[in-house]
Scaffold this motif. Sequence first.
Motif, mmCIF file in Angstrom:
data_model
loop_
_atom_site.group_PDB
_atom_site.id
_atom_site.type_symbol
_atom_site.label_atom_id
_atom_site.label_comp_id
_atom_site.label_asym_id
_atom_site.label_seq_id
_atom_site.Cartn_x
_atom_site.Cartn_y
_atom_site.Cartn_z
ATOM 1 N N ARG A 87 0.820 -1.210 0.000
ATOM 2 C CA ARG A 87 0.000 0.000 0.000
ATOM 3 C C ARG A 87 0.857 1.265 0.000
ATOM 4 O O ARG A 87 0.533 2.254 -0.643
ATOM 5 N N LYS A 88 1.950 1.232 0.744
ATOM 6 C CA LYS A 88 2.833 2.396 0.799
ATOM 7 C C LYS A 88 3.387 2.723 -0.586
ATOM 8 O O LYS A 88 3.372 3.875 -1.032
ATOM 9 N N LYS A 89 3.860 1.681 -1.292
ATOM 10 C CA LYS A 89 4.400 1.895 -2.642
ATOM 11 C C LYS A 89 3.287 2.228 -3.630
ATOM 12 O O LYS A 89 3.482 2.998 -4.564
ATOM 13 N N MET A 90 2.121 1.608 -3.404
ATOM 14 C CA MET A 90 0.980 1.873 -4.277
ATOM 15 C C MET A 90 0.537 3.332 -4.148
ATOM 16 O O MET A 90 0.222 3.991 -5.146
ATOM 17 N N ALA A 91 0.527 3.854 -2.912
ATOM 18 C CA ALA A 91 0.154 5.249 -2.684
ATOM 19 C C ALA A 91 1.103 6.188 -3.422
ATOM 20 O O ALA A 91 0.671 7.171 -4.048
ATOM 21 N N GLN A 92 2.407 5.874 -3.361
ATOM 22 C CA GLN A 92 3.379 6.709 -4.054
ATOM 23 C C GLN A 92 3.198 6.627 -5.563
ATOM 24 O O GLN A 92 3.277 7.638 -6.277
ATOM 25 N N LEU A 93 2.947 5.407 -6.047
ATOM 26 C CA LEU A 93 2.727 5.210 -7.482
ATOM 27 C C LEU A 93 1.523 6.021 -7.964
ATOM 28 O O LEU A 93 1.573 6.700 -8.995
ATOM 29 N N LEU A 94 0.428 5.960 -7.196
ATOM 30 C CA LEU A 94 -0.779 6.688 -7.582
ATOM 31 C C LEU A 94 -0.556 8.198 -7.536
ATOM 32 O O LEU A 94 -1.088 8.945 -8.366
ATOM 33 N N GLU A 95 0.241 8.662 -6.584
ATOM 34 C CA GLU A 95 0.570 10.090 -6.529
ATOM 35 C C GLU A 95 1.379 10.509 -7.750
ATOM 36 O O GLU A 95 1.196 11.597 -8.298
ATOM 37 N N ASP A 96 2.292 9.634 -8.181
ATOM 38 C CA ASP A 96 3.136 9.949 -9.346
ATOM 39 C C ASP A 96 2.316 9.934 -10.639
ATOM 40 O O ASP A 96 2.463 10.807 -11.498
ATOM 41 N N VAL A 97 1.457 8.910 -10.778
ATOM 42 C CA VAL A 97 0.707 8.736 -12.034
ATOM 43 C C VAL A 97 -0.560 9.590 -12.064
ATOM 44 O O VAL A 97 -0.963 10.074 -13.106
ATOM 45 N N ARG A 98 -1.214 9.735 -10.898
ATOM 46 C CA ARG A 98 -2.468 10.467 -10.761
ATOM 47 C C ARG A 98 -3.510 9.973 -11.777
ATOM 48 O O ARG A 98 -3.919 10.698 -12.679
ATOM 49 N N PRO A 99 -3.952 8.731 -11.633
ATOM 50 C CA PRO A 99 -4.887 8.156 -12.603
ATOM 51 C C PRO A 99 -6.280 8.765 -12.480
ATOM 52 O O PRO A 99 -6.670 9.270 -11.423
ATOM 53 N N THR A 100 -7.027 8.690 -13.565
ATOM 54 C CA THR A 100 -8.439 9.110 -13.550
ATOM 55 C C THR A 100 -9.367 7.905 -13.474
ATOM 56 O O THR A 100 -10.566 8.061 -13.231
ATOM 57 N N ARG A 101 -8.852 6.688 -13.692
ATOM 58 C CA ARG A 101 -9.603 5.450 -13.540
ATOM 59 C C ARG A 101 -8.635 4.380 -13.025
ATOM 60 O O ARG A 101 -7.456 4.400 -13.372
ATOM 61 N N ILE A 102 -9.152 3.455 -12.239
ATOM 62 C CA ILE A 102 -8.351 2.314 -11.781
ATOM 63 C C ILE A 102 -9.094 1.044 -12.168
ATOM 64 O O ILE A 102 -10.256 0.854 -11.799
ATOM 65 N N HIS A 106 -7.732 -8.352 -10.274
ATOM 66 C CA HIS A 106 -7.616 -9.173 -9.067
ATOM 67 C C HIS A 106 -8.260 -8.433 -7.905
ATOM 68 O O HIS A 106 -7.986 -7.248 -7.697
ATOM 69 N N PRO A 107 -9.113 -9.109 -7.094
ATOM 70 C CA PRO A 107 -9.836 -8.407 -6.028
ATOM 71 C C PRO A 107 -8.947 -7.847 -4.931
ATOM 72 O O PRO A 107 -9.312 -6.877 -4.271
ATOM 73 N N PHE A 108 -7.750 -8.435 -4.706
ATOM 74 C CA PHE A 108 -6.870 -7.927 -3.657
ATOM 75 C C PHE A 108 -6.470 -6.478 -3.919
ATOM 76 O O PHE A 108 -6.211 -5.715 -2.984
ATOM 77 N N ALA A 109 -6.396 -6.096 -5.201
ATOM 78 C CA ALA A 109 -5.981 -4.729 -5.528
ATOM 79 C C ALA A 109 -6.958 -3.710 -4.966
ATOM 80 O O ALA A 109 -6.564 -2.615 -4.543
ATOM 81 N N LEU A 110 -8.247 -4.045 -4.964
ATOM 82 C CA LEU A 110 -9.247 -3.126 -4.408
ATOM 83 C C LEU A 110 -9.085 -3.010 -2.900
ATOM 84 O O LEU A 110 -9.193 -1.925 -2.328
ATOM 85 N N ILE A 111 -8.826 -4.144 -2.243
ATOM 86 C CA ILE A 111 -8.656 -4.152 -0.790
ATOM 87 C C ILE A 111 -7.421 -3.353 -0.391
ATOM 88 O O ILE A 111 -7.414 -2.657 0.634
ATOM 89 N N LEU A 112 -6.378 -3.402 -1.226
ATOM 90 C CA LEU A 112 -5.114 -2.742 -0.905
ATOM 91 C C LEU A 112 -5.059 -1.286 -1.348
ATOM 92 O O LEU A 112 -4.125 -0.572 -0.989
ATOM 93 N N CYS A 113 -6.033 -0.846 -2.121
ATOM 94 C CA CYS A 113 -5.997 0.528 -2.648
ATOM 95 C C CYS A 113 -6.114 1.537 -1.500
ATOM 96 O O CYS A 113 -7.021 1.434 -0.668
ATOM 97 N N PRO A 114 -5.214 2.513 -1.411
ATOM 98 C CA PRO A 114 -5.269 3.503 -0.329
ATOM 99 C C PRO A 114 -6.599 4.262 -0.320
ATOM 100 O O PRO A 114 -7.142 4.599 -1.366
ATOM 101 N N ALA A 115 -7.095 4.527 0.877
ATOM 102 C CA ALA A 115 -8.407 5.156 1.035
ATOM 103 C C ALA A 115 -8.495 6.504 0.342
ATOM 104 O O ALA A 115 -9.569 6.918 -0.110
ATOM 105 N N HIS A 116 -7.368 7.215 0.241
ATOM 106 C CA HIS A 116 -7.342 8.543 -0.386
ATOM 107 C C HIS A 116 -7.859 8.507 -1.820
ATOM 108 O O HIS A 116 -8.350 9.506 -2.339
ATOM 109 N N TRP A 117 -7.764 7.333 -2.463
ATOM 110 C CA TRP A 117 -8.131 7.217 -3.873
ATOM 111 C C TRP A 117 -9.507 6.589 -4.076
ATOM 112 O O TRP A 117 -9.847 6.204 -5.191
#
Length: 366
Positions: A87-102, A106-117
Amino acid sequence: MGFGTGHNSAAKALKYEFEKMPAVTAEVVDLLELIPSTFHPLLQSGYQGMLNKFPTVYHYLYDWTHHNKMFRYVSSEVIEKMGWSIRKKMAQLLEDVRPTRIVTTHPFALILCPAHWEKIPTVGVITDYELHPIWLARLPHALFVPKYLLNQSQLERIQWTTGLTLHQTGIPVNAAFYEELSKERARQVLGLPENHPVVLIMGGGTGLGPLEQLVEEIRYMRSLQFVVLTGNNQNLYHRLRKKGYESHIRIESFRRDMPLWMASADLLVTKPGGLTISEAISKRLPMFLFEAFPGQEKANQQYLLHHRVAMVTRPQTIRFQLEKFFLSDQQRKRMAERFTPLMSTHASQQIVQETLRMEAPVMQTL
């Protein structure tokens, strides 16, 4: 998450389709790659080892998370807590990429997605022929499922109780599998005989299953041309090559031109992995299925048996089943026709269009 090759193959098929759209960029991320490099191979090999050596343990874990709501809740909490490094690395990745859709396969990705997103539209894409309830542990905004997986009553109940939007698009596969190519032309390109039926035998990308026993059973069936694909299992490839089979048994390792091989074939003998069987469906390729792992593969197998496009086999019965299968051209033709309603020719395009239709919030930097 690259447990097996199916989740990543579907993600890459979607990336290809997303990037056909003007002003759209897509990036595929395997969350396992965000785990420290020393631990990642252990996690991957541990998963494969449990499937191979302790399938009953995996079956119970899968079954409990499927049927027991409390166990499912605890499992999702454990996944969330254990995924702190991801999650820590995922949060940084999302900050760098700033996606408009995710979009996740795999369902684990939703569980691990930081709440900010959480406000970003999230899309789930199922890559097996079962809706496991873990997909509902943390709901995406939309979920794309295989065709004829759920009846109308089930669809309505899930949508009413969760508010989730469900789309029965089918599983996305590489667009090359839906390209028209005659059997004759495919065999010419691959150097296969045009006057013998062609049977592909494979154990998925990792070459699992009783492939050696199967080959020993069919080695004297010279009226058929067999192609044995060992995937990334180099030990198996070299063992089979050393046995010096006659020319009607051809041994191949990992191949990237699977659409060509499937186009050339009359029958596929395989483990029922979600993407493998989806690719075979796209080619109207009948299947013999062996050693389905408990969980997803059992569900995949049941789906194919229900629609009468596959049969279960094992080394002790495969010769008899092959003889019977190739006895009647009419029977094979009827089986091929049953694939038509299951085909998902435009799955990738539909998923992309629906995803881009969702309104993305404006994310402001503080």
